[in-house]
Design an enzyme around this catalytic site. Structure first.
Site, PDB file in Angstrom:
ATOM      1  N   ALA A  12     -53.236 111.161 -42.329  1.00 28.83           N
ATOM      2  CA  ALA A  12     -51.802 110.837 -42.378  1.00 28.83           C
ATOM      3  C   ALA A  12     -51.533 109.360 -42.095  1.00 28.83           C
ATOM      4  O   ALA A  12     -50.386 108.958 -41.918  1.00 28.83           O
ATOM      5  CB  ALA A  12     -51.046 111.719 -41.387  1.00 28.83           C
ATOM      6  N   ASN A  89     -56.118 116.655 -46.510  1.00 24.27           N
ATOM      7  CA  ASN A  89     -55.953 115.495 -47.399  1.00 24.27           C
ATOM      8  C   ASN A  89     -56.988 114.407 -47.148  1.00 24.27           C
ATOM      9  O   ASN A  89     -57.356 113.675 -48.069  1.00 24.27           O
ATOM     10  CB  ASN A  89     -54.530 114.956 -47.198  1.00 24.27           C
ATOM     11  CG  ASN A  89     -54.367 113.553 -47.708  1.00 24.27           C
ATOM     12  OD1 ASN A  89     -54.266 113.318 -48.916  1.00 24.27           O
ATOM     13  ND2 ASN A  89     -54.348 112.573 -46.795  1.00 24.27           N
ATOM     14  N   SER A 142     -58.806 116.806 -56.875  1.00 24.36           N
ATOM     15  CA  SER A 142     -58.686 115.630 -57.752  1.00 24.36           C
ATOM     16  C   SER A 142     -58.981 116.023 -59.191  1.00 24.36           C
ATOM     17  O   SER A 142     -59.644 117.041 -59.441  1.00 24.36           O
ATOM     18  CB  SER A 142     -59.701 114.573 -57.309  1.00 24.36           C
ATOM     19  OG  SER A 142     -59.753 113.501 -58.229  1.00 24.36           O
ATOM     20  N   TYR A 155     -68.821 111.626 -55.831  1.00 26.32           N
ATOM     21  CA  TYR A 155     -67.395 111.878 -55.522  1.00 26.32           C
ATOM     22  C   TYR A 155     -66.917 113.092 -56.315  1.00 26.32           C
ATOM     23  O   TYR A 155     -66.266 113.985 -55.757  1.00 26.32           O
ATOM     24  CB  TYR A 155     -66.550 110.637 -55.836  1.00 26.32           C
ATOM     25  CG  TYR A 155     -65.071 110.879 -55.583  1.00 26.32           C
ATOM     26  CD1 TYR A 155     -64.585 111.054 -54.290  1.00 26.32           C
ATOM     27  CD2 TYR A 155     -64.163 110.968 -56.642  1.00 26.32           C
ATOM     28  CE1 TYR A 155     -63.231 111.312 -54.052  1.00 26.32           C
ATOM     29  CE2 TYR A 155     -62.819 111.210 -56.414  1.00 26.32           C
ATOM     30  CZ  TYR A 155     -62.351 111.385 -55.121  1.00 26.32           C
ATOM     31  OH  TYR A 155     -61.022 111.639 -54.882  1.00 26.32           O
TER      32      TYR A 155
HETATM   33  P1  NDP Z   1     -56.027 106.528 -48.741  1.00 23.71           P
HETATM   34  O1  NDP Z   1     -57.283 105.734 -48.602  1.00 23.71           O
HETATM   35  O2  NDP Z   1     -54.748 105.794 -48.838  1.00 23.71           O
HETATM   36  O3  NDP Z   1     -55.935 107.603 -47.554  1.00 23.71           O
HETATM   37  C1  NDP Z   1     -57.064 108.304 -47.116  1.00 23.71           C
HETATM   38  C2  NDP Z   1     -56.768 108.963 -45.785  1.00 23.71           C
HETATM   39  O4  NDP Z   1     -57.921 109.715 -45.389  1.00 23.71           O
HETATM   40  C3  NDP Z   1     -56.473 107.955 -44.696  1.00 23.71           C
HETATM   41  O5  NDP Z   1     -55.370 108.378 -43.936  1.00 23.71           O
HETATM   42  C4  NDP Z   1     -57.729 107.980 -43.837  1.00 23.71           C
HETATM   43  O6  NDP Z   1     -57.380 107.795 -42.467  1.00 23.71           O
HETATM   44  C5  NDP Z   1     -58.214 109.421 -44.042  1.00 23.71           C
HETATM   45  N1  NDP Z   1     -59.642 109.535 -43.779  1.00 23.71           N
HETATM   46  C6  NDP Z   1     -60.664 109.016 -44.502  1.00 23.71           C
HETATM   47  N2  NDP Z   1     -61.830 109.275 -43.909  1.00 23.71           N
HETATM   48  C7  NDP Z   1     -61.543 109.957 -42.760  1.00 23.71           C
HETATM   49  C8  NDP Z   1     -62.336 110.485 -41.719  1.00 23.71           C
HETATM   50  N3  NDP Z   1     -63.667 110.377 -41.718  1.00 23.71           N
HETATM   51  N4  NDP Z   1     -61.715 111.133 -40.701  1.00 23.71           N
HETATM   52  C9  NDP Z   1     -60.375 111.254 -40.689  1.00 23.71           C
HETATM   53  N5  NDP Z   1     -59.571 110.773 -41.646  1.00 23.71           N
HETATM   54  C10 NDP Z   1     -60.149 110.123 -42.678  1.00 23.71           C
HETATM   55  O7  NDP Z   1     -56.252 107.416 -50.055  1.00 23.71           O
HETATM   56  P2  NDP Z   1     -55.373 108.566 -50.729  1.00 23.71           P
HETATM   57  O8  NDP Z   1     -54.110 108.788 -50.032  1.00 23.71           O
HETATM   58  O9  NDP Z   1     -55.342 108.281 -52.174  1.00 23.71           O
HETATM   59  O10 NDP Z   1     -56.366 109.800 -50.527  1.00 23.71           O
HETATM   60  C11 NDP Z   1     -55.961 111.037 -49.985  1.00 23.71           C
HETATM   61  C12 NDP Z   1     -56.711 112.149 -50.696  1.00 23.71           C
HETATM   62  O11 NDP Z   1     -56.348 112.159 -52.064  1.00 23.71           O
HETATM   63  C13 NDP Z   1     -58.233 111.999 -50.678  1.00 23.71           C
HETATM   64  O12 NDP Z   1     -58.811 113.263 -50.426  1.00 23.71           O
HETATM   65  C14 NDP Z   1     -58.565 111.525 -52.094  1.00 23.71           C
HETATM   66  O13 NDP Z   1     -59.857 111.896 -52.472  1.00 23.71           O
HETATM   67  C15 NDP Z   1     -57.507 112.265 -52.872  1.00 23.71           C
HETATM   68  N6  NDP Z   1     -57.199 111.771 -54.201  1.00 23.71           N
HETATM   69  C16 NDP Z   1     -56.751 110.477 -54.378  1.00 23.71           C
HETATM   70  C17 NDP Z   1     -56.456 110.028 -55.645  1.00 23.71           C
HETATM   71  C18 NDP Z   1     -56.034 108.629 -55.909  1.00 23.71           C
HETATM   72  O14 NDP Z   1     -56.089 108.203 -57.104  1.00 23.71           O
HETATM   73  N7  NDP Z   1     -55.576 107.873 -54.921  1.00 23.71           N
HETATM   74  C19 NDP Z   1     -56.550 110.931 -56.814  1.00 23.71           C
HETATM   75  C20 NDP Z   1     -57.035 112.236 -56.512  1.00 23.71           C
HETATM   76  C21 NDP Z   1     -57.315 112.644 -55.246  1.00 23.71           C
HETATM   77  P3  NDP Z   1     -58.166 106.860 -41.432  1.00 23.71           P
HETATM   78  O15 NDP Z   1     -58.837 105.777 -42.210  1.00 23.71           O
HETATM   79  O16 NDP Z   1     -57.116 106.395 -40.466  1.00 23.71           O
HETATM   80  O17 NDP Z   1     -59.122 107.809 -40.784  1.00 23.71           O
HETATM   81  C1  8X3 Z   2     -59.377 109.999 -57.413  1.00 26.59           C
HETATM   82  C2  8X3 Z   2     -59.138 109.807 -58.848  1.00 26.59           C
HETATM   83  O1  8X3 Z   2     -60.217 109.387 -61.097  1.00 26.59           O
HETATM   84  O2  8X3 Z   2     -60.858 107.906 -59.300  1.00 26.59           O
HETATM   85  O3  8X3 Z   2     -59.744 111.299 -57.094  1.00 26.59           O
HETATM   86  O4  8X3 Z   2     -61.667 110.150 -59.378  1.00 26.59           O
HETATM   87  S1  8X3 Z   2     -60.546 109.301 -59.690  1.00 26.59           S
END
Ligand code: NDP
Ligand code: 8X3
Length: 256
Positions: A12, A89, A142, A155
């Protein structure tokens, strides 16, 4: 009297998780926000408490660490433990490479966060839902869980695992009244690509050039819609793409 929902959101501190926290707060949900960056957790919590007068608990832990995860979830105050919604998430992509050249540390980070972390959190939270007789688990998958693309093999494998686990959770917890949704976004402009490119913001920016990517808020609004549907409806699975994206690799980009 209106019954207030309690939601736990992992990841979050940024992107989709942070936007979902805002969207849930607007609905008046009580929130448990988690991530590894306490400054961001605290500033979001303060903002949401002030803006929407909602109760917010923050938990700082790394989902890859099983002990930390169990300790954090068991430290949730009793009156917040009746969790209605879990948004799994937290996740990331690290690096882009062919399997034969892959960085095994990058693979470990993705597998440990996206698969094992999601499982550790679910294993700690799902029994609380079973005890209260229902709940809704939203796993953020995703497009990478539907297709594979060159250089993204590990990934993509982790997000295929999220797809499989969503189906398994739905089956295993059906009799417990727990709904499970796999939310699969396409290109969404967050910190995702900066993390994938290990801090290279310029390279990350290029991923979203020439078309309108989804925003974190777009996905957050869809998650909020899904978790506020009537009890008898469950969206099992949803794939959301920018209009300019046809599949994992095909984009209609305006050349500049
Ligand atoms: P961000 O990098 O903006 O957010 C990722 C979040 O995950 C951060 O809040 C981070 O918090 C948390 N996180 C990462 N690693 C850890 C860990 N080891 N422990 C706890 N928290 C963790 O990316 P998104 O918002 O885009 O990503 C959110 C989700 O959406 C992911 O699962 C991603 O795979 C998925 N997704 C994203 C897409 C995109 O194009 N952006 C498309 C499809 C899916 P902190 O670093 O504070 O721990
Ligand atoms: C994140 C989107 O297309 O980079 O899940 O895999 S992509």
């Amino acid at each position: 009297m209106k019954i207030m929902k309690t939601a736990l959101i992992t990841g979050a501190t940024s992107g989709i998780g942070e936007a979902t926290a805002h969207s849930f707060a607007k609905k008046g949900f009580r929130l448990i926000l988690t991530g590894r960056r306490p400054d961001r957790l605290n500033s979001t919590a303060d903002l949401l408490k002030n803006e929407y007068a909602v109760e917010v608990v923050t938990l700082e832990f790394d989902v890859r660490n099983r002990q930390e995860t169990e300790t954090a979830i068991s430290s949730i105050p009793c009156d917040f433990k009746a969790i209605d919604i879990l948004v799994n998430n937290a996740g990331l992509a690290v690096g882009l490479s062919h399997i034969q050249d892959g960085d095994i540390d990058d693979w470990d980070r993705m597998i440990d966060t996206n698969i094992k972390g999601l499982l550790y959190v679910t294993r700690a939270v799902a029994p609380l839902m079973v005890t209260k007789g229902g709940g809704h688990i939203v796993n953020v998958g995703s497009i990478a869980g539907r297709e594979v693309y060159e250089n993204g093999g590990v990934y993509c494998a982790t997000k295929h695992a999220v797809d499989a686990l969503s189906k398994s959770m739905r089956t295993d917890m059906l009799a417990n009244g727990i709904k499970v949704t796999n939310v699969c976004p396409g290109a969404t402009e967050t910190e995702f690509s900066t993390v994938r490119f290990k801090g290279d913001r310029e390279r990350a920016k290029k991923v979203y050039e020439g078309y309108q990517a989804l925003t974190a808020n777009d996905i957050a609004e869809i998650i909020t819609y899904i978790v506020t549907l009537p009890e008898h409806i469950c969206i099992n699975d949803i794939l959301i793409m920018p209009s300019a994206q046809a599949n994992a690799v095909k984009f209609n980009k305006i050349q500049t």
